[in-house]
Scaffold this motif. Structure first.
Motif, short mmCIF file in Angstrom:
data_model
loop_
_atom_site.label_atom_id
_atom_site.label_comp_id
_atom_site.label_asym_id
_atom_site.label_seq_id
_atom_site.Cartn_x
_atom_site.Cartn_y
_atom_site.Cartn_z
N HIS A 291 -11.08 -11.69 4.88
CA HIS A 291 -10.96 -10.28 4.52
C HIS A 291 -9.54 -10.02 4.00
CE1 HIS A 291 -11.03 -5.99 4.42
NE2 HIS A 291 -10.01 -5.94 5.26
N THR A 292 -9.47 -9.43 2.81
CA THR A 292 -8.19 -9.08 2.20
C THR A 292 -8.19 -7.59 1.88
OG1 THR A 292 -8.12 -11.27 1.14
CG2 THR A 292 -6.59 -9.58 0.33
N PRO A 293 -7.28 -6.81 2.46
CA PRO A 293 -7.23 -5.38 2.14
C PRO A 293 -6.87 -5.15 0.68
CG PRO A 293 -5.99 -5.86 4.14
CD PRO A 293 -6.29 -7.17 3.50
N LEU A 294 -7.55 -4.22 0.04
CA LEU A 294 -7.24 -3.90 -1.35
C LEU A 294 -5.81 -3.39 -1.49
CD1 LEU A 294 -8.62 -3.75 -4.18
CD2 LEU A 294 -8.88 -1.30 -3.74
N ALA A 295 -5.30 -2.72 -0.44
CA ALA A 295 -3.95 -2.16 -0.50
C ALA A 295 -2.88 -3.24 -0.65
CB ALA A 295 -3.68 -1.32 0.74
N GLY B 88 0.42 -2.67 -6.88
CA GLY B 88 0.15 -1.33 -7.37
C GLY B 88 -0.90 -0.55 -6.62
N MET B 89 -1.51 -1.15 -5.59
CA MET B 89 -2.63 -0.48 -4.93
C MET B 89 -2.23 0.29 -3.68
SD MET B 89 -5.06 -0.78 -6.91
CE MET B 89 -6.25 0.04 -5.87
N ARG B 90 -1.09 0.01 -3.12
CA ARG B 90 -0.70 0.71 -1.90
C ARG B 90 -0.63 2.22 -2.13
NH1 ARG B 90 3.23 2.84 1.17
NH2 ARG B 90 3.51 2.10 3.33
N GLU B 91 -0.17 2.63 -3.29
CA GLU B 91 0.04 4.05 -3.55
C GLU B 91 -1.23 4.76 -4.00
OE1 GLU B 91 2.95 5.29 -2.67
OE2 GLU B 91 3.36 3.20 -2.12
N ARG B 92 -2.30 4.01 -4.23
CA ARG B 92 -3.54 4.68 -4.65
C ARG B 92 -4.74 4.33 -3.75
NH1 ARG B 92 -4.38 4.79 -9.80
NH2 ARG B 92 -2.33 4.12 -10.53
N THR B 93 -4.47 3.71 -2.58
CA THR B 93 -5.55 3.28 -1.69
C THR B 93 -5.44 3.96 -0.33
OG1 THR B 93 -5.64 1.12 -2.77
CG2 THR B 93 -6.69 1.31 -0.61
N TRP C 222 -16.38 5.48 21.75
CA TRP C 222 -15.08 6.11 21.88
C TRP C 222 -14.67 6.86 20.62
CZ3 TRP C 222 -11.28 2.20 24.63
CH2 TRP C 222 -11.77 1.92 25.92
N LYS C 223 -15.22 6.44 19.48
CA LYS C 223 -14.94 7.11 18.21
C LYS C 223 -13.43 7.24 17.94
CE LYS C 223 -17.60 8.43 15.75
NZ LYS C 223 -18.23 7.65 14.63
N VAL C 224 -12.78 6.10 17.81
CA VAL C 224 -11.36 6.07 17.45
C VAL C 224 -11.22 5.30 16.14
CG1 VAL C 224 -9.04 5.38 18.10
CG2 VAL C 224 -10.64 6.17 19.86
N GLY C 225 -10.83 6.00 15.10
CA GLY C 225 -10.59 5.37 13.81
C GLY C 225 -9.22 5.75 13.29
N TRP C 226 -8.89 5.27 12.10
CA TRP C 226 -7.58 5.59 11.53
C TRP C 226 -7.59 5.42 10.02
CZ3 TRP C 226 -8.20 1.81 15.33
CH2 TRP C 226 -8.30 0.49 14.87
N VAL C 227 -6.60 6.04 9.43
CA VAL C 227 -6.34 5.96 7.99
C VAL C 227 -4.92 5.47 7.81
CG1 VAL C 227 -5.88 7.38 5.95
CG2 VAL C 227 -7.99 7.72 7.24
N THR C 228 -4.72 4.55 6.87
CA THR C 228 -3.38 4.17 6.45
C THR C 228 -3.29 4.33 4.94
OG1 THR C 228 -4.00 1.83 6.32
CG2 THR C 228 -2.96 2.57 8.36
N GLY C 229 -2.10 4.67 4.47
CA GLY C 229 -1.88 4.86 3.05
C GLY C 229 -0.49 5.42 2.81
N SER C 230 -0.19 5.73 1.58
CA SER C 230 1.10 6.33 1.28
C SER C 230 1.23 7.67 2.00
CB SER C 230 1.25 6.55 -0.22
OG SER C 230 0.35 7.57 -0.66
N ALA C 231 2.44 8.13 2.18
CA ALA C 231 2.66 9.40 2.87
C ALA C 231 1.93 10.54 2.17
CB ALA C 231 4.15 9.70 2.95
N GLU C 232 1.89 10.51 0.84
CA GLU C 232 1.23 11.58 0.09
C GLU C 232 -0.28 11.57 0.31
OE1 GLU C 232 5.15 10.65 -1.47
OE2 GLU C 232 3.37 9.37 -1.16
N LEU C 233 -0.88 10.38 0.29
CA LEU C 233 -2.32 10.28 0.51
C LEU C 233 -2.69 10.67 1.94
CD1 LEU C 233 -3.24 6.98 -1.38
CD2 LEU C 233 -4.11 9.28 -1.89
N VAL C 234 -1.93 10.19 2.90
CA VAL C 234 -2.23 10.50 4.30
C VAL C 234 -2.05 11.99 4.57
CG1 VAL C 234 -1.46 10.14 6.69
CG2 VAL C 234 -1.81 8.18 5.16
N ALA C 235 -1.04 12.61 3.97
CA ALA C 235 -0.85 14.06 4.14
C ALA C 235 -2.05 14.82 3.59
CB ALA C 235 0.43 14.50 3.44
#
Length: 396
Positions: free
Chosen positions: A222-226, A230-235, A250-263
């Motif tokens: 498994h390889t993350p697209l991010a 150039g993909m970190r800022e758009r993924t 338990w329903k615990v998930g998360w999102v990672t991405g650039s500060a702008e995307l996460v905001a």
């Protein structure tokens, strides 16, 4: 008809009734069948992780509202996990967001990033919440179908990159990518992901990647697209504890991405659940720091279960698409003289006491998915052995 002559349900959701999972799980209970339909383990995950949740409850950590973005301990653990496994660096304070499972992460991402009329490319077959969330956001779903390939020694579903490229229009806003892929078990290769990354950069597209099965891969990587240039800022990358640690409730998930995307995603998420799973967040923080041996063991355990059920399905007469990831096996029922997955699955509990899911529910083009049926193998070996024994009656 409701008062004022208008249906009560928002027209965007009119096509989405009771999920097939609820229907088939009810049928399993009614008939006393083995439920290989819905994808949840039948035993809990590591005892030390469960005890961490108990400890958090007793210590009063998370019993009241946790911070909106998630407890700092978990956000830090998620950032460490991404660095440890993939070499990706994220600021836990600005680039990590905790959600109520991956389901909320998907919903919040699409609600945040789409405007009405935006097109979303999704790999078909797709997890059913994708379609509903795109609809709720006012987007237009554009399926790109993974095609069955039975020409080689190992039947598999494959992505046609030319078809993906042809699906992009001036209205395309983002690609919704799922790898390892549910329900087909396909794991996109580095070459395929590099082509997706090139297309996204060329056409200035966002990508939301659902990677909840990241640690459940067999003979693949498994390889993350991010991680591509150039993909970190758009993924927007979505992860979850449920599948990796066998605590789906338990329903615990998360999102990672650039500060702008996460905001942006946080702006939508705060008006959905706001916060959830307080004590469990502390436990998942500990789970993510388990030694490598845990992740290798769960993979090897599921590989053995995959092969056990796959062998039973082959003996029963199915064409088996042995997955490279997830804990689902897709089968073709045509060698059994069947062509309608819905009718087959509804009859299967009475025929041999096993419940499965028709893949057609994951397709816009239901005719493409009609002969395929999905079985879950995240069960105890004794359960899978009994299911395989029951399914052998189909061969006779």
């Amino acid at each position: 008809m409701a008062p004022m002559g208008r249906p009560l349900l928002n027209r965007r959701l009119a096509a989405f009734g009771t999920t097939i999972f609820a229907e088939m799980s009810a049928l399993a209970v009614e008939t006393g069948s083995i439920n290989l339909g819905q994808g949840f383990p039948d035993s809990d995950g590591p005892e030390e992780v469960r005890e961490a949740a108990v400890r958090a409850l007793r210590d009063g950590r998370g019993n009241q509202y946790p911070p909106g973005p998630g407890v700092p301990e978990l956000r830090t653990a998620v950032a460490e996990h991404q660095r440890r496994w993939y070499g990706l660096s994220y600021d836990p304070d600005r680039e990590v967001l905790v959600t109520a499972g991956a389901t909320e992460a998907i919903a919040a991402s699409l609600l945040a990033l789409l405007e009405p009329g935006d097109e979303v490319i999704a790999l078909e077959p797709y997890y059913d919440s994708y379609a509903a969330c795109i609809a709720m956001a006012g987007g237009t779903r554009v399926p790109v179908t993974l095609r069955p390939d039975v020409t080689g020694p190992h039947p598999a579903f494959r992505l046609d990159l030319d078809e993906l490229r042809a699906a992009v229009t001036d209205r395309t806003r983002l690609i919704l990518l799922n790898t390892p892929h549910n329900p087909t078990g396909t794991v996109l290769t580095r070459e395929e992901l590099a082509a997706v990354a090139e297309l996204a950069a060329e056409r200035d597209l966002l990508v939301v990647t659902d990677e909840v099965y990241e640690h459940l891969v067999f003979g693949a990587e498994h390889t993350p697209l991010a991680s591509f240039p150039g993909m970190r800022e758009r993924t927007v990358t979505i992860g979850s504890a449920g599948k990796t640690f066998s605590f789906t409730g338990w329903k615990v998930g998360w999102v990672t991405g650039s500060a702008e995307l996460v905001a942006a995603v946080r702006s939508a998420k705060q008006f959905l659940t706001y916060v959830s799973s307080g004590p469990f967040q502390y436990a998942v923080a500990e789970a993510l720091r388990l030694p490598d041996s845990y992740f290798h063991t769960i993979r090897e355990d599921l590989l053995a279960k995959r092969d056990l059920l796959a062998g039973g399905l082959a003996d029963a007469g199915f064409t088996v698409f042995r997955p490279s990831g997830t804990y689902f096996i897709t089968t073709d029922i045509r060698p059994l003289g069947e062509t309608d997955g819905f009718a087959f699955c509804r009859a299967l509990p009475e025929r041999c006491g096993v419940v499965a899911i028709p893949n057609a529910v994951f397709y816009d083009h239901q005719d493409q998915g009609a002969p395929f049926v999905r079985f879950a193998f995240c069960k105890r070996e004794s359960v899978l052995e009994e299911a395989a024994t029951r399914l052998k009656s189909l061969a006779g």
